[in-house]
Design a protein around this motif. Structure first.
Motif, PDB file in Angstrom:
ATOM      1  N   PHE A  23       0.860  -1.292   0.040  1.00  0.00           N
ATOM      2  CA  PHE A  23       0.117  -0.053  -0.033  1.00  0.00           C
ATOM      3  C   PHE A  23       0.949   1.341  -0.018  1.00  0.00           C
ATOM      4  N   HIS A  24       2.172   1.079   0.268  1.00  0.00           N
ATOM      5  CA  HIS A  24       3.042   2.420   0.147  1.00  0.00           C
ATOM      6  C   HIS A  24       3.840   2.453  -1.269  1.00  0.00           C
ATOM      7  N   ASN A  70     -10.313   2.627   2.286  1.00  0.00           N
ATOM      8  CA  ASN A  70      -9.330   3.563   3.231  1.00  0.00           C
ATOM      9  C   ASN A  70      -9.634   5.084   2.744  1.00  0.00           C
ATOM     10  N   HIS A  71     -10.111   5.316   1.421  1.00  0.00           N
ATOM     11  CA  HIS A  71     -10.096   6.736   0.892  1.00  0.00           C
ATOM     12  C   HIS A  71     -11.318   7.237   1.305  1.00  0.00           C
ATOM     13  N   CYS A 119     -13.908   8.066  -2.400  1.00  0.00           N
ATOM     14  CA  CYS A 119     -14.041   6.770  -3.379  1.00  0.00           C
ATOM     15  C   CYS A 119     -15.285   6.514  -3.942  1.00  0.00           C
ATOM     16  N   ILE A 147     -11.671   9.726  -6.175  1.00  0.00           N
ATOM     17  CA  ILE A 147     -11.287   8.402  -6.962  1.00  0.00           C
ATOM     18  C   ILE A 147     -12.665   7.777  -7.228  1.00  0.00           C
ATOM     19  N   ILE A 149       0.323   2.405  -5.512  1.00  0.00           N
ATOM     20  CA  ILE A 149      -0.977   2.318  -4.630  1.00  0.00           C
ATOM     21  C   ILE A 149      -0.814   3.653  -3.857  1.00  0.00           C
ATOM     22  N   SER A 150       0.290   4.049  -3.217  1.00  0.00           N
ATOM     23  CA  SER A 150       0.144   5.389  -2.613  1.00  0.00           C
ATOM     24  C   SER A 150       0.000   6.445  -3.375  1.00  0.00           C
ATOM     25  N   MET A 201      -3.752   6.480  -4.077  1.00  0.00           N
ATOM     26  CA  MET A 201      -4.497   7.001  -2.991  1.00  0.00           C
ATOM     27  C   MET A 201      -4.439   8.370  -2.420  1.00  0.00           C
ATOM     28  N   LYS A 202      -3.428   9.129  -3.185  1.00  0.00           N
ATOM     29  CA  LYS A 202      -3.396  10.553  -2.858  1.00  0.00           C
ATOM     30  C   LYS A 202      -4.289  11.444  -3.857  1.00  0.00           C
ATOM     31  N   VAL A 220      -8.022  -1.383  -0.723  1.00  0.00           N
ATOM     32  CA  VAL A 220      -7.235  -0.339  -0.127  1.00  0.00           C
ATOM     33  C   VAL A 220      -8.311   1.048  -0.205  1.00  0.00           C
ATOM     34  N   LEU A 221      -9.085   1.055  -1.278  1.00  0.00           N
ATOM     35  CA  LEU A 221      -9.772   2.048  -1.583  1.00  0.00           C
ATOM     36  C   LEU A 221     -10.837   2.405  -0.561  1.00  0.00           C
TER      37      LEU A 221
END
Ligand code: GLP
Length: 245
Positions: free
Chosen positions: A161-162, A237-238, A241, A206, A197-198, A201-202, A234-235
């Motif tokens: 995820f980073h 956590n946005h 989105c 999305i 991915i990071s 996510m910025k 992971v989305l």
């Protein structure tokens, strides 16, 4: 209405055409509101069969309703590696065929990872790609598809995820899913460059599009655990989105 099991908002449309028209109108509204303030609109764009109707609708809005892309800057998610820029299967060719050749975007505002970056310098080019996104002000709206294995961009299961923009080994499943563009599995590249991915996510907002045979993987991404084994999860956590399905 948000279903109790959904950890990401989902908007359901009767057909891909209607879902695509909805997303195209969101993009058009964003472009126009930015243009009214004399600002650029930074779009993150995806390839694959899923967004084709979205690009068709954006082209229609340009041709029939005068939507201008003069203030738009784009960053594509990914590209095969290595590949000639103008190879029929390149994502450069895909984007020009489906969108860029038909709108008034300034070519210098188009960014696509290059399948011709020299191998020895690739880390530098990937870092520069991430830096260019930041320099442009970050992605205002990121469009995503989803792979059958839950990948976003070409971030295959197991991607951190980073992760940042980098070279990645394509899953065999991904190569098989994309063989239709190549006719022969042996010809499908084993590597690709993908925005990480990071970096995805910025993005400030999305929208993930999914139709066809994606119901199972979408259900897992939306309702299941957040895990690097299913990158699209992971989305959850946005904070802005939406899945359009
Ligand atoms: C491709 C792309 C992804 C895309 C996904 C799904 O390989 N790298 O960005 O979202 O796989 O493709 P399709 O829309 O054709 O199902």
């Amino acid at each position: 209405m948000i279903d109790a099991f959904e950890k990401v908002p989902v908007q359901i449309f009767p057909s891909p055409k209607e879902g695509s028209a909805f997303v195209a109108s969101e993009i058009a509204t964003l472009i126009k509101s930015k243009a009214a303030k004399n600002e650029t609109c930074v779009l993150g764009l995806a390839t694959g069969s899923t967004p084709i109707k979205l690009y068709q609708e954006l082209v229609r809005l340009h041709k029939e309703e005068g939507l201008s892309f003069k203030n738009v800057v784009t960053f594509n998610l990914d590209e095969y590696f290595p590949i000639e820029q103008d190879a029929p299967q390149s994502y450069w060719s895909f984007m020009h065929k489906h969108l860029f050749n038909h709108i008034d975007i300034d070519p210098k505002n188009i960014h696509i990872p290059s399948g011709k970056w020299p191998k020895e310098d690739i880390k530098k080019h990937c870092a520069e790609y991430d830096a260019a996104i930041i320099k442009a002000g970050g992605i205002d709206l990121q469009i995503l598809g989803i792979g059958g294995n839950g990948h976003i961009g070409f971030n295959e299961p197991g991607s951190s995820f980073h992760s940042k923009t980098r070279v990645i080994h394509l899953d065999q499943l991904t190569r098989m899913a994309n063989v239709y563009e190549w006719h022969d599995l042996n010809k499908v590249p084993k590597l690709a460059i993908t925005v990480g991915i990071s970096s995805i996510m910025k993005a400030k907002k999305i929208v993930l599009l999914a139709w066809g045979n994606k119901a199972d993987i979408v259900a897992k991404a939306v309702e299941g655990d957040v895990t690097e084994q299913l990158p699209a999860s992971v989305l959850q956590n946005h904070d802005d989105c939406t899945f359009v399905i």
